[in-house]
Design a protein around this motif. Structure first.
Motif, mmCIF file in Angstrom:
data_model
loop_
_atom_site.group_PDB
_atom_site.id
_atom_site.type_symbol
_atom_site.label_atom_id
_atom_site.label_comp_id
_atom_site.label_asym_id
_atom_site.label_seq_id
_atom_site.Cartn_x
_atom_site.Cartn_y
_atom_site.Cartn_z
ATOM 1 N N LEU A 188 -6.451 6.305 4.384
ATOM 2 C CA LEU A 188 -5.473 7.341 5.894
ATOM 3 C C LEU A 188 -5.534 5.942 7.147
ATOM 4 N N LEU A 189 -6.356 5.424 7.561
ATOM 5 C CA LEU A 189 -5.602 3.265 8.245
ATOM 6 C C LEU A 189 -4.702 2.749 7.043
ATOM 7 N N ALA A 190 -4.752 2.150 5.912
ATOM 8 C CA ALA A 190 -3.776 1.837 4.790
ATOM 9 C C ALA A 190 -2.306 2.118 4.603
ATOM 10 N N ALA A 191 -2.743 3.899 4.617
ATOM 11 C CA ALA A 191 -1.516 4.408 4.881
ATOM 12 C C ALA A 191 -0.684 4.232 5.947
ATOM 13 N N VAL A 192 -1.066 5.038 6.755
ATOM 14 C CA VAL A 192 -0.249 4.289 8.021
ATOM 15 C C VAL A 192 0.062 3.633 8.298
ATOM 16 N N LEU A 193 -0.383 2.418 8.180
ATOM 17 C CA LEU A 193 -0.211 0.129 8.535
ATOM 18 C C LEU A 193 0.245 0.391 7.296
ATOM 19 N N GLY A 194 0.612 0.911 5.843
ATOM 20 C CA GLY A 194 1.745 0.687 5.402
ATOM 21 C C GLY A 194 2.641 0.932 5.419
ATOM 22 N N ARG A 195 2.838 2.361 5.366
ATOM 23 C CA ARG A 195 4.016 3.060 5.878
ATOM 24 C C ARG A 195 4.832 1.803 6.829
ATOM 25 N N LYS A 196 4.418 2.005 8.006
ATOM 26 C CA LYS A 196 4.377 1.212 9.326
ATOM 27 C C LYS A 196 5.900 0.088 9.322
#
Length: 188
Positions: free
Chosen positions: A173-181
């Motif tokens: 979840l953290l990777a998804a949020v950071l990566g998208r941002k």
């Protein structure tokens, strides 16, 4: 050298530099340990998943493969050292899974016209499924057929999945949020 050749060379150099940075982050992630009972919890999954998201399938997978090669030739970048004998560690399958998971995560992001957070989360969880599939299969095979320490299906599921996956889901979840941002900001 014409302008086109110079631009390609610069792009290639930047790509190699980014891959090198992610290879280093994965190595550092092996040593950032969060103490939890039963299994070690590191940040390797976060960095391998981000490599897939930010570098794409091919370069993200390659960054993880370079990390694996460094460890197998003896550079102590794995959680318990390095060297070719590391392939006999029961957890080596998870390292193989990191490369495949980074590739799959990157491929899903690349082929998706939908840049929604849900798509990023789905890509990260698909990569996580590959990591656990490779890791659990390897643990089972190495324990039962090489180490001579039989491991049943229920202990495998309990210790290698149920107790470990909640923290890794949080990392996804953290990777998804950071990566998208980061991708939306055009930082990579």
């Amino acid at each position: 050298m014409n302008r086109s050749t110079t631009s390609r060379a610069r792009h290639s150099s930047v790509s190699l530099m980014r891959m090198g940075i992610f290879t280093a982050l994965i190595a550092v992630g092996a040593f950032i340990r969060i103490p939890v009972p039963i299994c070690p919890f590191t940040l390797q999954l976060l960095f391998t998943t981000l490599a897939g998201i930010l570098l794409g399938s091919r370069r993200g997978g390659m960054a993880v493969l370079v990390y694996l090669v460094l460890g197998l030739v003896g550079v102590p970048v794995f959680t318990e050292g390095g060297g070719i004998a590391y392939i006999f560690q029961p957890t080596f399958g998870y390292l193989i899974g990191f490369a495949a998971g980074a590739w799959l995560t990157g491929k899903i992001i690349e082929t998706s016209p939908d840049g929604s957070l849900a798509r990023y989360v789905a890509a990260c969880l698909a990569g996580l499924a590959v990591v656990y599939g490779c890791g659990m299969a390897y643990v089972y095979v190495i324990n039962n057929f090489y180490l001579g320490t039989p491991l049943g299906l229920w202990p495998l599921i309990l210790y290698c999945f149920l107790l470990a996956v909640p923290g890794d889901i949080v990392l996804c979840l953290l990777a998804a949020v950071l990566g998208r941002k980061i991708r939306r900001a055009g930082m990579l």
